[in-house]
Scaffold this active site. Structure first.
Site, PDB file in Angstrom:
ATOM      1  CG  HIS A   1       9.227   2.255  -2.002  1.00 21.85           C
ATOM      2  ND1 HIS A   1      10.311   1.409  -2.008  1.00 21.85           N
ATOM      3  CD2 HIS A   1       8.295   1.640  -1.225  1.00 21.85           C
ATOM      4  CE1 HIS A   1      10.055   0.335  -1.276  1.00 21.85           C
ATOM      5  NE2 HIS A   1       8.832   0.462  -0.785  1.00 21.85           N
TER       6      HIS A   1
ATOM      7  NE  ARG B   1       1.435  -9.549   6.952  1.00 20.92           N
ATOM      8  CZ  ARG B   1       2.372 -10.274   7.572  1.00 20.92           C
ATOM      9  NH1 ARG B   1       2.055 -11.002   8.616  1.00 20.92           N
ATOM     10  NH2 ARG B   1       3.618 -10.253   7.151  1.00 20.92           N
ATOM     11  CB  ILE B   2       0.171  -6.521   0.917  1.00 23.60           C
ATOM     12  CG1 ILE B   2       0.866  -6.017   2.198  1.00 23.60           C
ATOM     13  CG2 ILE B   2      -0.079  -5.347  -0.030  1.00 23.60           C
ATOM     14  CD1 ILE B   2       2.273  -5.454   2.002  1.00 23.60           C
TER      15      ILE B   2
ATOM     16  CD  GLU C   1      12.540   1.463  -4.631  1.00 23.67           C
ATOM     17  OE1 GLU C   1      12.599   2.047  -3.524  1.00 23.67           O
ATOM     18  OE2 GLU C   1      11.691   0.633  -4.915  1.00 23.67           O
TER      19      GLU C   1
ATOM     20  CG  PHE D   1      -4.003 -14.380  -2.297  1.00 26.95           C
ATOM     21  CD1 PHE D   1      -4.397 -13.179  -2.865  1.00 26.95           C
ATOM     22  CD2 PHE D   1      -4.972 -15.204  -1.733  1.00 26.95           C
ATOM     23  CE1 PHE D   1      -5.734 -12.794  -2.874  1.00 26.95           C
ATOM     24  CE2 PHE D   1      -6.315 -14.830  -1.737  1.00 26.95           C
ATOM     25  CZ  PHE D   1      -6.690 -13.628  -2.306  1.00 26.95           C
TER      26      PHE D   1
ATOM     27  NE  ARG E   1      11.505  -4.423  -0.789  1.00 27.28           N
ATOM     28  CZ  ARG E   1      10.592  -3.802  -0.043  1.00 27.28           C
ATOM     29  NH1 ARG E   1       9.526  -3.270  -0.621  1.00 27.28           N
ATOM     30  NH2 ARG E   1      10.749  -3.687   1.267  1.00 27.28           N
TER      31      ARG E   1
HETATM   32  C1  DGY Z   1       8.298  -2.128   3.430  1.00 22.41           C
HETATM   33  O1  DGY Z   1       8.063  -1.891   4.622  1.00 22.41           O
HETATM   34  O2  DGY Z   1       8.957  -3.096   3.079  1.00 22.41           O
HETATM   35  C2  DGY Z   1       7.721  -1.209   2.425  1.00 22.41           C
HETATM   36  O3  DGY Z   1       8.226  -1.438   1.160  1.00 22.41           O
HETATM   37  C3  DGY Z   1       7.905   0.228   2.836  1.00 22.41           C
HETATM   38  O4  DGY Z   1       6.973   0.996   2.131  1.00 22.41           O
END
Ligand code: DGY
Length: 323
Positions: free
Chosen positions: A289, A158-159, A271, A156, A242
Site C-alpha cells: 500500500h 482523478r487518479i 490489510e 476514471f 482498494r
Molecule cells: C488513501 O488515501 O485512501 C490511500 O489509499 C492512501 O495511500
C-alpha cells in the site's frame, strides 16, 4: 483560550506533527501501533476531533459510543471506506478527507506496478538476489510490451485520469475506460480516450486493466472468477484502489492457472494480511500500500487535514467534507 483537543491515530510526517502541536492540545500515537476499537471509542469520548487514517476502522459499533465529545473525523487519506458514513451522519459526525494531493503519487505507483508485472520486474529482482541468474540469452524472461498496448481503466476519476495521462503521453498507450459518467471533452481529446459501455467491455479489450473505482457495496468483488474469465490470457490486472474490489481467491486461481498473465497489487482484502496464495506466485508483483507514500504527498495530506481542522474550529466551510 484553551486549545481544542485533537487525537491523531498514527504518526504523521514531522513537519505536520509540529504544526499540530503548535495549534492544538494534541495527543499523538508516539509508538505508531495500530489502535483498537476500544481506544477509538475512548478517543471519541475524550477529544474534539479525531484524525484517523485509512487503516483505522470506524464501523457503526465504534461510532455509536455514548457521551461523544468528538464532532469531526478529519481523515488522513482520500479513501473513507473504513468509516461507516451512514452511521457517522446518524451520529452527526462530520467526516473530511484529503483528495487531490495524492493523485500523482498514486498514479505513479499504478504505473510502477504495470511496468513491474508487464516486464517481470519483481521476479527478475528475486532471481538476481537468489544468485540464480545464468546470464543473458535471447529467450530469458520474455515479457510483454507496454508501449502501444491498450490500457483499460475501471473508474476514471482523478487518479484514473492521471494514470491514463502517464500511460498515453509517456508510453503511447491506447486508453479505454468505464466510468458512470463520461470524461470531459478536454480529457477525452487529450488522451484519445474511448469510453466503454461496461466493465465487461474494458476487461475484454484491454491488455492492462487498472482499477480506480471506490470501494463499497457496488464494487465489492467486482473482479471475480466470472469477470476475470473475460480478460485476455495475455492481460494484466493492476489494483491501487482498494483490496475489496478484487476477490483474492479468484485472482489467485486465475494467475495460477494462467487465465491471465499477471497482476500488480498495492492493496489487499484485510490489510496488512494478504491472501497467502499470492506469495507462491511469480506472476504477481506485490507492494505494501505505497500509493501515496512519498514524503511530499504524505506531508500534503497532513496539511489538508490541518486545513479541514482549521476551517472546522473557525466555523468556516470545510474544504473536503464527505459527510
Ligand atoms: C488513501 O488515501 O485512501 C490511500 O489509499 C492512501 O495511500
Amino acid at each position: 483560550m484553551t486549545k481544542p483537543k485533537v487525537f491523531i491515530t498514527r504518526r504523521w510526517p514531522a513537519s505536520v506533527e509540529e504544526k499540530l502541536r503548535q495549534r492544538y492540545d494534541v495527543t499523538l500515537n508516539e509508538t505508531d501501533r495500530p489502535l483498537t476499537a476500544d481506544e477509538f471509542r475512548a478517543a471519541l469520548q475524550e477529544y474534539d476531533a479525531v484524525c484517523p487514517t485509512v487503516c483505522d476502522s470506524f464501523p457503526t459499533e465504534v461510532l455509536n459510543v455514548d457521551n461523544k465529545r468528538c464532532k469531526i473525523l478529519a481523515n488522513f487519506g482520500v479513501g473513507f471506506n473504513h468509516i461507516d458514513i451512514a452511521a457517522a451522519k446518524h451520529h452527526q459526525l462530520i467526516v473530511t478527507n484529503t483528495p487531490d494531493v495524492l493523485t500523482q503519487s498514486t498514479a505513479d505507483i499504478a504505473m510502477t506496478l504495470l511496468l513491474m508485472t508487464a516486464r517481470r520486474g519483481a521476479e527478475g529482482d528475486r532471481l538476481v538476489r537468489a544468485k540464480k541468474w545464468d546470464g543473458w540469452c535471447p529467450t530469458h524472461m520474455l515479457s510483454a510490451n507496454v508501449t502501444g498496448a491498450t490500457l483499460g481503466l475501471i473508474g476514471f476519476g482523478r487518479i484514473g485520469q492521471a494514470m491514463a495521462r502517464k500511460a498515453h503521453h509517456g508510453f503511447d498507450m491506447k486508453i479505454i475506460y468505464f466510468n458512470p459518467s463520461a470524461a470531459s471533452e478536454y480529457v477525452t481529446q487529450d488522451l484519445h480516450a474511448t469510453r466503454c459501455n461496461s466493465v465487461e467491455e474494458v476487461l475484454q479489450r484491454a491488455d492492462f486493466v487498472s482499477l480506480h473505482c471506490p470501494a463499497g457495496e457496488k464494487t465489492k468483488h467486482l473482479i471475480n472468477a466470472n469477470t476475470l474469465a473475460l480478460m485476455k490470457p495475455s492481460a494484466h490486472l493492476i489494483n491501487t484502489a482498494r483490496g475489496d474490489v478484487v476477490d483474492s481467491v479468484a485472482l489467485c486461481e486465475a494467475l495460477k492457472n494462467k487465465h491471465i498473465a499477471g497482476a500488480g497489487l498495492d492493496v489487499y482484502e484485510n490489510e496488512p494480511d494478504l491472501y497467502e496464495g499470492f506469495l507462491a506466485l511469480d506472476n504477481v508483483a506485490l507492494l505494501p500500500h505505497l500509493g501515496s507514500a512519498t514524503l511530499e504527498t504524505r506531508t500534503a495530506m497532513g496539511e489538508k487535514v490541518l486545513a479541514n481542522l482549521a476551517a472546522y474550529f473557525a466555523g468556516n466551510p470545510l474544504p473536503d467534507r464527505v459527510a
